[in-house]
Design a protein around this motif. Structure first.
Motif, PDB file in Angstrom:
ATOM      1  N   ALA A  62       0.819  -1.210   0.000  1.00  0.00           N
ATOM      2  CA  ALA A  62       0.000   0.000   0.000  1.00  0.00           C
ATOM      3  C   ALA A  62       0.855   1.264   0.000  1.00  0.00           C
ATOM      4  CB  ALA A  62      -0.926  -0.001   1.214  1.00  0.00           C
ATOM      5  N   ILE A  63       2.041   1.185   0.544  1.00  0.00           N
ATOM      6  CA  ILE A  63       2.921   2.364   0.613  1.00  0.00           C
ATOM      7  C   ILE A  63       3.706   2.553  -0.676  1.00  0.00           C
ATOM      8  CG2 ILE A  63       4.986   3.286   1.755  1.00  0.00           C
ATOM      9  CD1 ILE A  63       3.867   2.026   4.367  1.00  0.00           C
ATOM     10  N   PHE A  64       4.247   1.472  -1.240  1.00  0.00           N
ATOM     11  CA  PHE A  64       5.148   1.610  -2.384  1.00  0.00           C
ATOM     12  C   PHE A  64       4.476   1.518  -3.758  1.00  0.00           C
ATOM     13  CE2 PHE A  64       8.115   0.213   0.993  1.00  0.00           C
ATOM     14  CZ  PHE A  64       8.908   1.341   1.002  1.00  0.00           C
ATOM     15  N   LEU A  65       3.274   0.973  -3.839  1.00  0.00           N
ATOM     16  CA  LEU A  65       2.609   0.880  -5.138  1.00  0.00           C
ATOM     17  C   LEU A  65       2.279   2.236  -5.765  1.00  0.00           C
ATOM     18  CD1 LEU A  65       0.351  -2.275  -5.044  1.00  0.00           C
ATOM     19  CD2 LEU A  65       2.107  -1.715  -6.696  1.00  0.00           C
ATOM     20  N   PRO A  66       1.921   3.268  -5.003  1.00  0.00           N
ATOM     21  CA  PRO A  66       1.702   4.571  -5.667  1.00  0.00           C
ATOM     22  C   PRO A  66       2.953   5.079  -6.377  1.00  0.00           C
ATOM     23  CG  PRO A  66       0.730   4.611  -3.503  1.00  0.00           C
ATOM     24  CD  PRO A  66       1.500   3.322  -3.607  1.00  0.00           C
ATOM     25  N   TYR A  67       4.116   4.898  -5.765  1.00  0.00           N
ATOM     26  CA  TYR A  67       5.369   5.320  -6.389  1.00  0.00           C
ATOM     27  C   TYR A  67       5.586   4.562  -7.700  1.00  0.00           C
ATOM     28  CZ  TYR A  67      10.376   5.766  -7.171  1.00  0.00           C
ATOM     29  OH  TYR A  67      11.604   5.986  -7.737  1.00  0.00           O
ATOM     30  N   VAL A  68       5.391   3.257  -7.651  1.00  0.00           N
ATOM     31  CA  VAL A  68       5.577   2.431  -8.848  1.00  0.00           C
ATOM     32  C   VAL A  68       4.562   2.822  -9.925  1.00  0.00           C
ATOM     33  CG1 VAL A  68       5.445   0.058  -9.718  1.00  0.00           C
ATOM     34  CG2 VAL A  68       6.582   0.528  -7.548  1.00  0.00           C
ATOM     35  N   ALA A  69       3.324   3.106  -9.518  1.00  0.00           N
ATOM     36  CA  ALA A  69       2.275   3.463 -10.481  1.00  0.00           C
ATOM     37  C   ALA A  69       2.582   4.782 -11.166  1.00  0.00           C
ATOM     38  CB  ALA A  69       0.926   3.532  -9.774  1.00  0.00           C
ATOM     39  N   VAL A  70       3.043   5.776 -10.415  1.00  0.00           N
ATOM     40  CA  VAL A  70       3.341   7.091 -10.997  1.00  0.00           C
ATOM     41  C   VAL A  70       4.562   7.010 -11.907  1.00  0.00           C
ATOM     42  CG1 VAL A  70       4.096   9.434 -10.441  1.00  0.00           C
ATOM     43  CG2 VAL A  70       2.226   8.401  -9.176  1.00  0.00           C
ATOM     44  N   ILE A  71       5.588   6.305 -11.482  1.00  0.00           N
ATOM     45  CA  ILE A  71       6.785   6.163 -12.315  1.00  0.00           C
ATOM     46  C   ILE A  71       6.427   5.441 -13.616  1.00  0.00           C
ATOM     47  CG2 ILE A  71       9.063   5.071 -12.488  1.00  0.00           C
ATOM     48  CD1 ILE A  71       9.000   7.528 -10.696  1.00  0.00           C
TER      49      ILE A  71
END
Length: 103
Positions: A62-71
């Motif tokens: 839940a914490i790191f998936l937004p970063y991966v999604a935006v990149i």
């Protein structure tokens, strides 16, 4: 002077990149899928009675998936690489922000 002729540039249909709208649609779908997985991870982390390592793994998702999604959404398209040996044909290109009709 036949030997001094310029090499003719040949463009092939298979060299064409996908349309801008198709590229944006693909990026949006990928982003929404990743954010959906993030939402599922967050809900499961709070609601499922699981051992602490499993809950930490869900929180990490839940914490790191937004970063991966935006990149992933902002990454340049993985189209056909520009051929380095192709000469400039002398034609002007349509500006990048005007690549499609109706944009």
């Amino acid at each position: 002077m036949k030997g001094l002729r310029r090499r003719q540039v040949v463009h092939q249909v298979t060299d064409a990149r996908p349309s801008l709208s198709a590229d944006i649609g693909k990026r949006e779908r990928s982003y929404f899928i990743k954010m959906g997985i993030r939402l599922i991870c967050l809900v499961l982390a709070f609601t499922v009675p699981a051992p602490m390592p499993v809950r930490l793994l869900l929180f990490a998702g839940a914490i790191f998936l937004p970063y991966v999604a935006v990149i992933g959404a902002n990454a340049p398209p993985r189209g056909v690489p520009h051929a380095p040996d192709v000469e400039d044909s002398g034609q002007n290109q349509i500006p990048r922000h005007r690549r499609e009709i109706g944009s």
